[in-house]
Write a protein that holds these residues in place. Structure first.
Motif, mmCIF file in Angstrom:
data_model
loop_
_atom_site.group_PDB
_atom_site.id
_atom_site.type_symbol
_atom_site.label_atom_id
_atom_site.label_comp_id
_atom_site.label_asym_id
_atom_site.label_seq_id
_atom_site.Cartn_x
_atom_site.Cartn_y
_atom_site.Cartn_z
ATOM 1 N N LYS A 77 -0.907 4.858 -26.973
ATOM 2 C CA LYS A 77 0.155 5.830 -27.245
ATOM 3 C C LYS A 77 0.068 7.008 -26.258
ATOM 4 O O LYS A 77 1.086 7.442 -25.700
ATOM 5 C CB LYS A 77 -0.018 6.344 -28.692
ATOM 6 N N VAL A 78 -1.146 7.508 -26.046
ATOM 7 C CA VAL A 78 -1.314 8.629 -25.103
ATOM 8 C C VAL A 78 -0.974 8.158 -23.683
ATOM 9 O O VAL A 78 -0.371 8.893 -22.901
ATOM 10 C CB VAL A 78 -2.750 9.208 -25.186
ATOM 11 N N LYS A 109 2.688 8.268 -23.327
ATOM 12 C CA LYS A 109 3.145 9.661 -23.275
ATOM 13 C C LYS A 109 2.863 10.276 -21.899
ATOM 14 O O LYS A 109 3.672 11.034 -21.373
ATOM 15 C CB LYS A 109 2.393 10.427 -24.366
ATOM 16 N N ARG A 110 1.715 9.963 -21.326
ATOM 17 C CA ARG A 110 1.309 10.585 -20.051
ATOM 18 C C ARG A 110 1.669 9.722 -18.837
ATOM 19 O O ARG A 110 1.281 10.043 -17.705
ATOM 20 C CB ARG A 110 -0.210 10.838 -20.047
ATOM 21 N N VAL A 120 -6.443 6.968 -19.316
ATOM 22 C CA VAL A 120 -6.570 7.903 -20.449
ATOM 23 C C VAL A 120 -8.051 8.096 -20.790
ATOM 24 O O VAL A 120 -8.535 9.223 -20.965
ATOM 25 C CB VAL A 120 -5.815 7.374 -21.692
ATOM 26 N N TRP A 166 -10.088 11.468 -20.315
ATOM 27 C CA TRP A 166 -10.673 12.061 -21.525
ATOM 28 C C TRP A 166 -12.109 12.513 -21.244
ATOM 29 O O TRP A 166 -12.518 13.615 -21.618
ATOM 30 C CB TRP A 166 -10.630 11.022 -22.654
ATOM 31 N N LEU A 206 -4.385 15.759 -19.612
ATOM 32 C CA LEU A 206 -4.286 15.561 -21.064
ATOM 33 C C LEU A 206 -4.236 16.939 -21.727
ATOM 34 O O LEU A 206 -4.888 17.870 -21.266
ATOM 35 C CB LEU A 206 -5.502 14.797 -21.588
ATOM 36 N N ASP A 244 -4.056 15.912 -27.190
ATOM 37 C CA ASP A 244 -4.351 14.521 -26.778
ATOM 38 C C ASP A 244 -5.849 14.257 -26.916
ATOM 39 O O ASP A 244 -6.279 13.227 -27.432
ATOM 40 C CB ASP A 244 -4.001 14.285 -25.292
ATOM 41 N N ILE A 294 -7.533 11.575 -29.501
ATOM 42 C CA ILE A 294 -8.310 10.407 -29.044
ATOM 43 C C ILE A 294 -9.726 10.445 -29.613
ATOM 44 O O ILE A 294 -10.302 9.409 -29.948
ATOM 45 C CB ILE A 294 -8.353 10.360 -27.495
#
Ligand code: NDP
Length: 316
Positions: free
Chosen positions: A234-235, A238-239, A246, A250, A279, A283, A287
């Motif tokens: 999902k992230v 979005k990004r 991601v 992170w 992020l 976010d 996560i």
């Protein structure tokens, strides 16, 4: 590329290339591709069985003018069969010879587990040495000697729980500057991260993508899939980036170094480009909470019947 600050004003590029399970025959190309793509940090270990090929790739990249030795950060590790003080430098010299280097940027005690000299993986209880026979303090004197002799610029540990790091910091002449541990959203290890920072150590996140390797003999059937977790996806959507990016981003946002492994040119580039992924705080928190808690490299191979090591002692 962001960097982490070390003593003597040295800087470790925050994203590096992992080389565990990078097969001989593939790792040369992977490291050369990574260096040409812009990586300036390679994570190695003699137990990965591929340091000679990694060394050939570094040599050829330097020869071809891709980079200079000074621009590169190389980490390697002391295997468990060389924990006696007098065995540290010979093991390090073998790694340096395989990597064709005069010095390492960072040298880590791979595990707080000692094996009899020459034993790569234990087959029975006789293959172990207990930490009362070879205390970490003894091994550390060998690590300090490596710094004194100019063979390594920085020293640290790997797979050390906080209590063990604290004890080492309090009882060492040259302080550890790094603890390389498993870190990802299924195992964020917030306390270890905070505690190590307070003690002056950086963390490097290993297995940041969930260490998935379907050909690996140590893969377990019940492993959760980090890269395919809906929250990570999902992230990523979005990004406008990939799930792998991601997870790497992170780790970067948490201020840790991160060393994703890949032998695929496309994914090698993709992983480095995670440095450009931004992020938000939301976010990162989103996560961090996805669970389940899971350790991919759980150390169970050190806790076999008759071993002086237990998992609870290893991880706390
Ligand atoms: P990673 O979490 O880095 O995952 C590697 C796997 O992910 C490989 O199968 C790789 O396949 C795949 N992959 C790479 N990039 C992507 C991407 N963008 N999207 C999807 N899949 C991807 O696993 P590791 O356990 O190897 O950890 C990384 C490094 O950390 C190691 O290589 C080693 O250097 C270090 N390490 C240190 C340990 C220690 O005890 N100190 C223990 C474990 C690891 P492919 O190659 O085909 O791209």
């Amino acid at each position: 590329m962001k960097t982490l600050n070390f003593s003597h004003n040295d800087k470790m590029p925050i994203i590096g290339l992992g080389t565990w399970k990078s097969k001989p025959g593939e790792v040369y190309k992977a490291v050369l591709t990574a260096l040409k793509t812009g990586y300036r940090h390679i994570d190695c270990a003699p137990i990965y069985g591929n340091e000679k090929e990694v060394g050939n790739a570094i040599r050829d990249a330097i020869k071809a003018g891709v980079l200079t030795r000074k621009e590169l950060w190389v980490t390697s590790k002391l295997w468990n069969d060389a924990h006696r003080k007098d065995d540290v430098i010979p093991a390090l010299r073998k790694t340096l010879s395989d990597l064709q280097l005069d010095y390492l940027d960072l040298f880590l005690v791979h595990w707080p587990v000692a094996l009899q000299p020459g034993v790569m993986f234990p087959k029975g209880s006789d293959d172990f040495l207990s930490l009362s026979e070879v205390p970490v303090a003894e091994t550390w004197q060998g690590m300090e000697a490596a710094v004194d002799q100019g063979l390594v610029r920085h020293i640290g540990v790997s797979n050390f729980k906080l209590e063990r790091v604290k004890h080492l910091v309090e009882n060492s002449r040259i302080k550890p500057e790094m603890n390389q541990v498993e870190l990802h959203p299924f195992l964020p290890q917030d306390e270890l991260l905070k505690g190590c920072k307070e003690l002056g150590l950086h963390l490097t996140a290993y297995s940041p993508l969930g260490s998935k390797d379907r050909s690996s003999a140590i893969k377990k059937d019940d492993e959760p899939l980090l890269l395919e977790h809906p929250a990570v996806k999902k992230v990523a959507e979005k990004r406008d980036c990939t799930p792998g990016q991601v997870l790497i981003s992170w780790a970067v946002h948490r201020g840790t170094a991160v060393i994703p492994k890949s032998t695929n040119a496309g994914r090698i580039a993709e992983n480095l480009n995670a440095a450009k992924v931004e992020l938000s705080v939301e976010d990162i928190q989103f996560i961090a909470q996805i669970g389940p808690e899971y350790r991919f490299v759980d150390g169970s191979f050190w806790a076999m019947e008759g071993s002086p090591y237990t998992l609870s002692d290893l991880w706390g």
